[in-house]
Motif scaffolding. Structure first.
Motif, mmCIF file in Angstrom:
data_model
loop_
_atom_site.group_PDB
_atom_site.id
_atom_site.type_symbol
_atom_site.label_atom_id
_atom_site.label_comp_id
_atom_site.label_asym_id
_atom_site.label_seq_id
_atom_site.Cartn_x
_atom_site.Cartn_y
_atom_site.Cartn_z
ATOM 1 N N ASP A 1 0.386 -0.024 10.115
ATOM 2 C CA ASP A 1 -0.324 -1.062 9.362
ATOM 3 C C ASP A 1 -1.771 -1.044 9.825
ATOM 4 O O ASP A 1 -2.119 -1.597 10.864
ATOM 5 N N ASN B 1 2.262 -1.481 15.414
ATOM 6 C CA ASN B 1 1.676 -2.009 14.166
ATOM 7 C C ASN B 1 2.324 -1.347 12.962
ATOM 8 O O ASN B 1 1.714 -0.544 12.276
ATOM 9 N N VAL C 1 4.462 -1.410 9.231
ATOM 10 C CA VAL C 1 4.798 -2.112 8.001
ATOM 11 C C VAL C 1 5.822 -1.242 7.278
ATOM 12 O O VAL C 1 5.746 -0.008 7.321
ATOM 13 N N ALA D 1 4.173 -1.675 1.653
ATOM 14 C CA ALA D 1 2.750 -1.490 1.952
ATOM 15 C C ALA D 1 1.926 -1.241 0.692
ATOM 16 O O ALA D 1 2.443 -0.884 -0.367
ATOM 17 N N PHE E 1 -1.598 -0.311 4.365
ATOM 18 C CA PHE E 1 -1.974 -1.657 4.782
ATOM 19 C C PHE E 1 -0.863 -2.631 4.391
ATOM 20 O O PHE E 1 -0.214 -2.459 3.366
ATOM 21 N N SER E 2 -0.704 -3.674 5.191
ATOM 22 C CA SER E 2 0.317 -4.681 4.885
ATOM 23 C C SER E 2 -0.145 -5.674 3.824
ATOM 24 O O SER E 2 0.680 -6.367 3.230
#
Length: 178
Positions: free
Chosen positions: A90, A104, A106, A111, A131-132
């Motif tokens: 993430d 980190n 996700v 995502a 990215f989350s």
């Protein structure tokens, strides 16, 4: 009017599926012993987002030196499909590009990804950056270029690429593109 209504209904049904995708196994912590499935190299020696696939049978996860390779694994017909979870770094919670963090993660199917940015992944190829949150992905795309996509919107061509962006040998997996 009907095609627009059909597209809206399809988008709503896909959004519902996105909510229901839940990992049934927790992510492992990235350690110095994690070796990339495709490259055979230590993951912590590479910059950028990483990935892991946890199988339902409780084996150690398959590790990947890039988010792109992790996604490619899910699209290749010759790879196992009995996974309990697929995780990618993430980058919304990463301290920096060089160190995406050991915990980190996700769930990959939850995502948002930036495709087509100028970011380079662990093996030097272009990366699909996870990215989350949509907001974090939008911010990254505004700075580094690219398009924000959900997991379900990524195509084999975007993930498997071509030329120097290829995550795997096209000779071995050309049928995965069809």
């Amino acid at each position: 009017m009907k095609p627009i209504l059909l597209a809206a209904l399809l988008a709503l049904s896909l959004a519902g599926c996105r909510e229901e995708t839940v990992a049934s196994a927790p992510p492992a912590t990235l350690t110095a012993e994690a070796i990339g499935r495709y490259c055979g190299m230590n993951l912590i020696e590479h910059d950028g987002p990483k990935g892991q696939v946890v199988l339902t049978e409780g084996h150690d996860p398959f590790w990947f030196s890039s988010a792109r390779d992790t996604l490619a694994f899910t699209m290749m017909p010759d790879e196992p499909k009995d996974y309990a979870a697929v995780y990618v770094s993430d980058m919304a919670r990463a301290d920096n590009w060089d160190d995406p963090g050991a915990d980190n993660w996700v769930e990959a199917r939850q995502a948002f990804y930036v495709h087509g940015s100028n970011a380079r992944g662990g093996m030097g190829g272009s990366e699909i950056v996870p990215f989350s949150t949509r907001e974090a992905a939008d911010s990254f795309a505004a700075e580094k270029g690219g398009t924000v996509l959900a997991f379900a919107d990524l195509t084999p061509e975007q993930v498997l690429g071509g030329g120097d962006e290829m995550a795997v040998d096209p000779e071995d997996h050309e049928h995965a593109m069809h």
